[in-house]
Scaffold this motif. Structure first.
Motif, mmCIF file in Angstrom:
data_model
loop_
_atom_site.group_PDB
_atom_site.id
_atom_site.type_symbol
_atom_site.label_atom_id
_atom_site.label_comp_id
_atom_site.label_asym_id
_atom_site.label_seq_id
_atom_site.Cartn_x
_atom_site.Cartn_y
_atom_site.Cartn_z
ATOM 1 N N LEU A 1 0.833 -1.200 0.000
ATOM 2 C CA LEU A 1 0.000 0.000 0.000
ATOM 3 C C LEU A 1 0.869 1.251 0.000
ATOM 4 O O LEU A 1 1.886 1.304 0.689
ATOM 5 N N VAL A 2 0.439 2.257 -0.762
ATOM 6 C CA VAL A 2 1.107 3.551 -0.782
ATOM 7 C C VAL A 2 0.016 4.611 -0.737
ATOM 8 O O VAL A 2 -0.900 4.596 -1.565
ATOM 9 N N ASP A 3 0.117 5.532 0.221
ATOM 10 C CA ASP A 3 -0.883 6.585 0.326
ATOM 11 C C ASP A 3 -0.708 7.606 -0.799
ATOM 12 O O ASP A 3 0.327 7.669 -1.451
ATOM 13 N N GLU A 4 -1.735 8.396 -1.012
ATOM 14 C CA GLU A 4 -1.777 9.341 -2.135
ATOM 15 C C GLU A 4 -0.628 10.351 -2.117
ATOM 16 O O GLU A 4 -0.032 10.656 -3.147
ATOM 17 N N ILE A 5 -0.287 10.876 -0.938
ATOM 18 C CA ILE A 5 0.799 11.856 -0.838
ATOM 19 C C ILE A 5 2.144 11.207 -1.150
ATOM 20 O O ILE A 5 2.939 11.733 -1.923
ATOM 21 N N SER A 6 2.407 10.037 -0.571
ATOM 22 C CA SER A 6 3.679 9.348 -0.794
ATOM 23 C C SER A 6 3.834 8.912 -2.247
ATOM 24 O O SER A 6 4.950 8.890 -2.776
ATOM 25 N N LEU A 7 2.728 8.588 -2.893
ATOM 26 C CA LEU A 7 2.776 8.105 -4.259
ATOM 27 C C LEU A 7 3.437 9.109 -5.197
ATOM 28 O O LEU A 7 4.211 8.724 -6.080
ATOM 29 N N GLN A 8 3.202 10.392 -4.984
ATOM 30 C CA GLN A 8 3.817 11.392 -5.862
ATOM 31 C C GLN A 8 5.340 11.403 -5.743
ATOM 32 O O GLN A 8 6.039 11.752 -6.694
ATOM 33 N N TYR A 9 5.881 10.992 -4.597
ATOM 34 C CA TYR A 9 7.333 10.937 -4.401
ATOM 35 C C TYR A 9 7.924 9.597 -4.855
ATOM 36 O O TYR A 9 9.136 9.474 -4.977
ATOM 37 N N LEU A 10 7.069 8.601 -5.056
ATOM 38 C CA LEU A 10 7.532 7.261 -5.408
ATOM 39 C C LEU A 10 7.206 6.861 -6.841
ATOM 40 O O LEU A 10 7.511 5.733 -7.246
ATOM 41 N N ASP A 11 6.598 7.750 -7.602
ATOM 42 C CA ASP A 11 6.221 7.414 -8.974
ATOM 43 C C ASP A 11 7.437 6.972 -9.780
ATOM 44 O O ASP A 11 8.453 7.658 -9.820
ATOM 45 N N GLY A 12 7.340 5.796 -10.377
ATOM 46 C CA GLY A 12 8.433 5.256 -11.178
ATOM 47 C C GLY A 12 9.453 4.461 -10.382
ATOM 48 O O GLY A 12 10.408 3.924 -10.952
ATOM 49 N N ALA A 13 9.279 4.364 -9.072
ATOM 50 C CA ALA A 13 10.254 3.685 -8.212
ATOM 51 C C ALA A 13 10.144 2.165 -8.314
ATOM 52 O O ALA A 13 9.098 1.618 -8.662
ATOM 53 N N THR A 14 11.249 1.505 -7.984
ATOM 54 C CA THR A 14 11.295 0.047 -7.900
ATOM 55 C C THR A 14 11.658 -0.340 -6.479
ATOM 56 O O THR A 14 12.644 0.162 -5.931
ATOM 57 N N VAL A 15 10.863 -1.229 -5.887
ATOM 58 C CA VAL A 15 11.119 -1.742 -4.544
ATOM 59 C C VAL A 15 11.791 -3.103 -4.701
ATOM 60 O O VAL A 15 11.243 -4.000 -5.343
ATOM 61 N N ASP A 16 12.976 -3.252 -4.117
ATOM 62 C CA ASP A 16 13.725 -4.499 -4.214
ATOM 63 C C ASP A 16 14.134 -4.929 -2.811
ATOM 64 O O ASP A 16 14.056 -4.148 -1.854
ATOM 65 N N PHE A 17 14.572 -6.168 -2.673
ATOM 66 C CA PHE A 17 15.099 -6.678 -1.410
ATOM 67 C C PHE A 17 16.506 -7.173 -1.664
ATOM 68 O O PHE A 17 16.748 -7.970 -2.573
ATOM 69 N N ILE A 18 17.448 -6.680 -0.885
ATOM 70 C CA ILE A 18 18.856 -7.015 -1.038
ATOM 71 C C ILE A 18 19.307 -7.862 0.151
ATOM 72 O O ILE A 18 19.029 -7.527 1.300
ATOM 73 N N ASP A 19 20.000 -8.943 -0.140
ATOM 74 C CA ASP A 19 20.585 -9.804 0.890
ATOM 75 C C ASP A 19 22.032 -10.052 0.474
ATOM 76 O O ASP A 19 22.311 -10.877 -0.393
ATOM 77 N N ASP A 20 22.951 -9.275 1.068
ATOM 78 C CA ASP A 20 24.360 -9.397 0.705
ATOM 79 C C ASP A 20 25.227 -9.360 1.960
ATOM 80 O O ASP A 20 24.716 -9.407 3.078
ATOM 81 N N LEU A 21 26.525 -9.267 1.792
ATOM 82 C CA LEU A 21 27.442 -9.267 2.929
ATOM 83 C C LEU A 21 27.214 -8.098 3.889
ATOM 84 O O LEU A 21 27.574 -8.165 5.059
ATOM 85 N N MET A 22 26.645 -7.018 3.392
ATOM 86 C CA MET A 22 26.378 -5.839 4.225
ATOM 87 C C MET A 22 25.093 -5.983 5.031
ATOM 88 O O MET A 22 24.821 -5.187 5.904
ATOM 89 N N GLY A 23 24.257 -6.985 4.714
ATOM 90 C CA GLY A 23 23.023 -7.213 5.450
ATOM 91 C C GLY A 23 21.826 -7.348 4.524
ATOM 92 O O GLY A 23 21.961 -7.422 3.304
#
Length: 107
Positions: free
Chosen positions: A63-85
């Motif tokens: 879920l993304v609220d309407e206000i946050s959506l304008q700052y996240l338009d075009g963004a990609t959410v990923d999950f990283i699991d590497d040596l740094m954490g």
């Protein structure tokens, strides 16, 4: 407006939500603060608000609220699991800079 959730992120979200009550969803929001001006927030939400945009992938809902959506338009959410954490990472094309930890950004 669009946000992409990678397969790795969806898998990790599914693992997290499996420990939550039925129907729980991940909420991503943008708040003022952090060392670069804005910061990402990740929360578990049992309910969808009227102004929320829902991104569904592989059985999970983000879920993304309407206000946050304008700052996240075009963004990609990923999950990283590497040596740094392990962490969720947001690749945001609107961000002009970000802090070293990747949780805050400026536009």
């Amino acid at each position: 407006m669009s946000i992409t959730v990678t397969e790795r992120a969806a898998k990790r979200i599914n693992t997290i939500l499996a420990k939550e009550p039925e129907g729980a969803m991940l909420r991503i929001s943008v708040n003022g603060g952090g060392c670069s001006g804005f910061q990402y927030a990740f929360d578990i939400s049992p309910d969808r608000n009227a102004d929320d945009t829902a991104i569904e992938k592989d059985g999970i809902t983000v879920l993304v609220d309407e206000i946050s959506l304008q700052y996240l338009d075009g963004a990609t959410v990923d999950f990283i699991d590497d040596l740094m954490g392990q962490s969720f990472r947001i690749e945001n094309p609107q961000a002009t800079s970000s802090c070293g930890c990747g949780t805050s950004f400026s536009i």
